[in-house]
Design a protein around this motif. Structure first.
Motif, PDB file in Angstrom:
ATOM      1  N   GLY A 266       0.808  -1.320  -0.278  1.00  0.00           N
ATOM      2  CA  GLY A 266       0.051   0.004   0.123  1.00  0.00           C
ATOM      3  C   GLY A 266       0.881   1.269  -0.004  1.00  0.00           C
ATOM      4  O   GLY A 266       0.550   2.271  -0.629  1.00  0.00           O
ATOM      5  N   VAL A 267       2.186   1.180   0.772  1.00  0.00           N
ATOM      6  CA  VAL A 267       2.838   2.306   0.593  1.00  0.00           C
ATOM      7  C   VAL A 267       3.586   2.574  -0.623  1.00  0.00           C
ATOM      8  O   VAL A 267       3.665   3.664  -1.020  1.00  0.00           O
ATOM      9  N   ALA A 268       3.857   1.471  -1.186  1.00  0.00           N
ATOM     10  CA  ALA A 268       4.544   1.538  -2.558  1.00  0.00           C
ATOM     11  C   ALA A 268       3.633   1.965  -3.674  1.00  0.00           C
ATOM     12  O   ALA A 268       3.818   2.695  -4.298  1.00  0.00           O
ATOM     13  N   PHE A 269       2.170   1.624  -3.504  1.00  0.00           N
ATOM     14  CA  PHE A 269       1.228   2.165  -4.495  1.00  0.00           C
ATOM     15  C   PHE A 269       1.155   3.786  -4.249  1.00  0.00           C
ATOM     16  O   PHE A 269       1.077   4.618  -5.212  1.00  0.00           O
ATOM     17  N   LEU A 270       1.080   4.331  -3.021  1.00  0.00           N
ATOM     18  CA  LEU A 270       0.935   5.767  -2.783  1.00  0.00           C
ATOM     19  C   LEU A 270       2.073   6.352  -3.258  1.00  0.00           C
ATOM     20  O   LEU A 270       2.105   7.441  -3.932  1.00  0.00           O
ATOM     21  N   ALA A 271       3.486   5.737  -3.144  1.00  0.00           N
ATOM     22  CA  ALA A 271       4.671   6.240  -3.487  1.00  0.00           C
ATOM     23  C   ALA A 271       4.800   6.527  -5.141  1.00  0.00           C
ATOM     24  O   ALA A 271       4.940   7.419  -5.491  1.00  0.00           O
ATOM     25  N   LEU A 272       4.198   5.318  -5.809  1.00  0.00           N
ATOM     26  CA  LEU A 272       3.963   5.312  -7.314  1.00  0.00           C
ATOM     27  C   LEU A 272       2.980   6.608  -7.862  1.00  0.00           C
ATOM     28  O   LEU A 272       3.336   6.844  -8.633  1.00  0.00           O
TER      29      LEU A 272
ATOM     30  N   THR B  80       2.351   9.110  -6.349  1.00  0.00           N
ATOM     31  CA  THR B  80       2.835  10.402  -5.887  1.00  0.00           C
ATOM     32  C   THR B  80       3.748  10.737  -7.104  1.00  0.00           C
ATOM     33  O   THR B  80       3.900  11.818  -7.609  1.00  0.00           O
ATOM     34  N   LEU B  81       4.813   9.816  -7.570  1.00  0.00           N
ATOM     35  CA  LEU B  81       5.741   9.931  -8.514  1.00  0.00           C
ATOM     36  C   LEU B  81       5.242  10.294  -9.741  1.00  0.00           C
ATOM     37  O   LEU B  81       5.563  11.210 -10.695  1.00  0.00           O
ATOM     38  N   ALA B  82       4.215   9.352 -10.050  1.00  0.00           N
ATOM     39  CA  ALA B  82       3.495   9.776 -11.431  1.00  0.00           C
ATOM     40  C   ALA B  82       2.765  11.081 -11.301  1.00  0.00           C
ATOM     41  O   ALA B  82       2.956  11.770 -12.455  1.00  0.00           O
ATOM     42  N   GLY B  83       2.160  11.586 -10.273  1.00  0.00           N
ATOM     43  CA  GLY B  83       1.384  12.652 -10.225  1.00  0.00           C
ATOM     44  C   GLY B  83       2.329  13.953 -10.521  1.00  0.00           C
ATOM     45  O   GLY B  83       2.298  14.866 -11.329  1.00  0.00           O
ATOM     46  N   LEU B  84       3.501  14.102  -9.668  1.00  0.00           N
ATOM     47  CA  LEU B  84       4.533  14.932  -9.696  1.00  0.00           C
ATOM     48  C   LEU B  84       5.179  15.023 -11.306  1.00  0.00           C
ATOM     49  O   LEU B  84       5.569  16.043 -11.660  1.00  0.00           O
ATOM     50  N   PHE B  85       5.431  13.780 -11.877  1.00  0.00           N
ATOM     51  CA  PHE B  85       5.855  13.788 -13.209  1.00  0.00           C
ATOM     52  C   PHE B  85       4.981  14.338 -14.023  1.00  0.00           C
ATOM     53  O   PHE B  85       5.366  15.290 -15.107  1.00  0.00           O
ATOM     54  N   ILE B  86       3.734  14.041 -14.050  1.00  0.00           N
ATOM     55  CA  ILE B  86       2.581  14.614 -14.790  1.00  0.00           C
ATOM     56  C   ILE B  86       2.611  16.302 -14.579  1.00  0.00           C
ATOM     57  O   ILE B  86       2.324  16.927 -15.645  1.00  0.00           O
ATOM     58  N   GLY B  87       2.581  16.642 -13.349  1.00  0.00           N
ATOM     59  CA  GLY B  87       2.589  17.982 -12.972  1.00  0.00           C
ATOM     60  C   GLY B  87       3.358  18.892 -13.582  1.00  0.00           C
ATOM     61  O   GLY B  87       3.508  19.719 -14.212  1.00  0.00           O
TER      62      GLY B  87
ATOM     63  N   VAL C  51       0.462  17.316  -7.048  1.00  0.00           N
ATOM     64  CA  VAL C  51      -0.026  16.615  -5.918  1.00  0.00           C
ATOM     65  C   VAL C  51      -1.614  16.364  -5.922  1.00  0.00           C
ATOM     66  O   VAL C  51      -2.107  15.174  -5.658  1.00  0.00           O
ATOM     67  N   GLY C  52      -2.469  17.227  -6.893  1.00  0.00           N
ATOM     68  CA  GLY C  52      -3.997  16.750  -6.911  1.00  0.00           C
ATOM     69  C   GLY C  52      -3.990  15.772  -7.984  1.00  0.00           C
ATOM     70  O   GLY C  52      -4.809  14.865  -7.877  1.00  0.00           O
ATOM     71  N   ILE C  53      -2.880  15.708  -9.182  1.00  0.00           N
ATOM     72  CA  ILE C  53      -3.059  14.356  -9.815  1.00  0.00           C
ATOM     73  C   ILE C  53      -2.672  13.225  -9.141  1.00  0.00           C
ATOM     74  O   ILE C  53      -3.253  12.045  -9.626  1.00  0.00           O
ATOM     75  N   ALA C  54      -1.725  13.161  -8.341  1.00  0.00           N
ATOM     76  CA  ALA C  54      -1.251  12.042  -7.440  1.00  0.00           C
ATOM     77  C   ALA C  54      -2.402  11.687  -6.614  1.00  0.00           C
ATOM     78  O   ALA C  54      -2.678  10.502  -6.420  1.00  0.00           O
ATOM     79  N   MET C  55      -3.357  12.534  -5.863  1.00  0.00           N
ATOM     80  CA  MET C  55      -4.386  12.018  -5.087  1.00  0.00           C
ATOM     81  C   MET C  55      -5.571  11.501  -6.192  1.00  0.00           C
ATOM     82  O   MET C  55      -5.936  10.492  -5.553  1.00  0.00           O
ATOM     83  N   LEU C  56      -5.650  12.219  -7.280  1.00  0.00           N
ATOM     84  CA  LEU C  56      -6.657  11.770  -8.172  1.00  0.00           C
ATOM     85  C   LEU C  56      -6.522  10.096  -8.701  1.00  0.00           C
ATOM     86  O   LEU C  56      -7.193   9.236  -8.662  1.00  0.00           O
ATOM     87  N   LEU C  57      -5.011   9.846  -8.993  1.00  0.00           N
ATOM     88  CA  LEU C  57      -4.452   8.721  -9.215  1.00  0.00           C
ATOM     89  C   LEU C  57      -4.614   7.670  -8.204  1.00  0.00           C
ATOM     90  O   LEU C  57      -5.097   6.516  -8.322  1.00  0.00           O
TER      91      LEU C  57
END
Length: 133
Positions: free
Chosen positions: A5-11, A13-20, A36-42
């Protein structure tokens, strides 16, 4: 396992920051645009998808819930502080836009609440088959 679950959250976050960052570059803004918003939506959409398909175990969900309970308020508070400082240095138009967005958001709460509620008559009519209508 909780660590998944922690790894999923980290992924997410990284994907959202990259897209941002990518959005920022595409728009010509030298900043992360909504990462950060994109990461939360993901996190919400992909987590819901995995849960519906039975691909996320209960322990993994506990890991996501724990870190999202801690992570989201901290990041939102940090982003809010940064936005306020930017708005204050950006002049009255930035402050006016921020105040207008907050007022509009508060005004939309009752509207969205009414849209989300079904009327008792409509719900009863939906439960009837076509021959009984």
């Amino acid at each position: 396992m909780i660590i998944y679950g922690v790894a999923f959250l980290a992924l997410c976050t990284l994907a959202g920051l990259f897209i941002g960052e990518l959005l920022g570059k595409l728009l010509g803004v030298p900043a992360n645009v909504g990462g950060v918003g994109i990461a939360m939506l993901l996190l919400i959409f992909v987590g819901s998808y995995l849960h519906k398909r039975g691909l996320m175990s209960a322990k993994s969900e506990v890991g996501v819930e724990f870190w999202s309970a801690i992570y989201i308020p901290i990041v939102v508070a940090m982003a809010a502080q940064q936005n306020v400082l930017g708005a204050l240095s950006g002049g009255p138009m930035a402050i006016l836009a921020g105040v207008a967005a907050v007022v509009l958001g508060f005004a939309m709460v009752p509207v969205l609440d009414r849209l989300g509620q079904k009327k008792p008559v409509a719900a009863a009519a939906e439960s009837l088959n076509p021959a009984q209508r």
